[in-house]
Design a protein around this motif. Sequence first.
Motif, short mmCIF file in Angstrom:
data_model
loop_
_atom_site.label_atom_id
_atom_site.label_comp_id
_atom_site.label_asym_id
_atom_site.label_seq_id
_atom_site.Cartn_x
_atom_site.Cartn_y
_atom_site.Cartn_z
N ARG A 102 0.83 -1.20 0.00
CA ARG A 102 0.00 0.00 0.00
C ARG A 102 0.87 1.26 0.00
O ARG A 102 1.93 1.29 0.60
N TYR A 103 0.36 2.29 -0.64
CA TYR A 103 0.98 3.61 -0.69
C TYR A 103 -0.02 4.54 -0.01
O TYR A 103 -1.14 4.71 -0.50
N ILE A 104 0.35 5.14 1.11
CA ILE A 104 -0.59 5.89 1.95
C ILE A 104 -0.19 7.36 1.97
O ILE A 104 0.96 7.70 2.21
N GLN A 105 -1.17 8.25 1.77
CA GLN A 105 -0.92 9.68 1.80
C GLN A 105 -0.92 10.21 3.23
O GLN A 105 -1.72 9.79 4.06
N LYS A 106 0.03 11.13 3.50
CA LYS A 106 0.03 11.88 4.75
C LYS A 106 -0.84 13.12 4.55
O LYS A 106 -0.89 13.64 3.45
N PRO A 107 -1.48 13.62 5.55
CA PRO A 107 -1.56 13.02 6.89
C PRO A 107 -2.51 11.83 6.86
O PRO A 107 -3.53 11.85 6.21
N TRP A 108 -2.12 10.77 7.57
CA TRP A 108 -2.93 9.57 7.59
C TRP A 108 -4.12 9.76 8.53
O TRP A 108 -4.07 10.49 9.49
N GLU A 109 -5.18 9.05 8.18
CA GLU A 109 -6.39 9.06 9.00
C GLU A 109 -6.37 7.77 9.81
O GLU A 109 -6.19 6.68 9.26
N GLU A 110 -6.51 7.88 11.12
CA GLU A 110 -6.28 6.76 12.03
C GLU A 110 -7.09 5.51 11.68
O GLU A 110 -6.53 4.41 11.60
#
Length: 154
Positions: A102-110
Motif C-alpha cells: 500500500r501507498y498511503i498519503q500523509k496526513p494519515w487518517e487513524e
Amino acid sequence: MDGSYSNILYVDDEIHNLNSFKACFRREFTIFTAQSAKEAEQILQQNEIHVIITDQRMPETTGIQFLTSIIPQHPDPVRMILTGYADINAVIEAINKGQVYRYIQKPWEENHLRQLIHEGIDLYTRSMNNKKMTQKLEESNRQMEFLLRQSLLS
C-alpha cells in the motif's frame, strides 16, 4: 493472527510522527519505531515483524530504498509507504522495487490506517500459511518419492 500479537514497525525520521503512531496503535498492536533505516534493520534482526510502514522521504535513504534493501534478508513482512508527496514515479518504483502493498498519503487518517494494517496482517498470515503448506507438500513429495524408490528396488 490476533492484532495484539502482530508486530508493526514504523520508520520515520520525525520523532513526533513516531510518537503519534505509537500513541494511536500501541493498544492494538506491538509497535516498534525507528528514526532511520539503520535502526529499523536492527529491529528486524531482533524481532519478527509482520508489517512495515515507512515514510518515503527521509534524510539518509528513501522508504523505497530501505524496503528494497531488506527484501533478501526479510522477504516476509508486508510493506507500506507513507508520504505527504503524490509522486506517481515513486508509487511505481515502490510497487516494483520495494514490493509495497500500500501507498498511503500523509496526513494519515487513524481508522483508515488501522484498516490497512489489519489487511496487511491478514495478508502476512495467509502468506505464512501458504509457505507452511508448500513446505509440507514438498516434504510429503520427498517421502512419497523415497517410498516409490524403495518399492521399485525391492
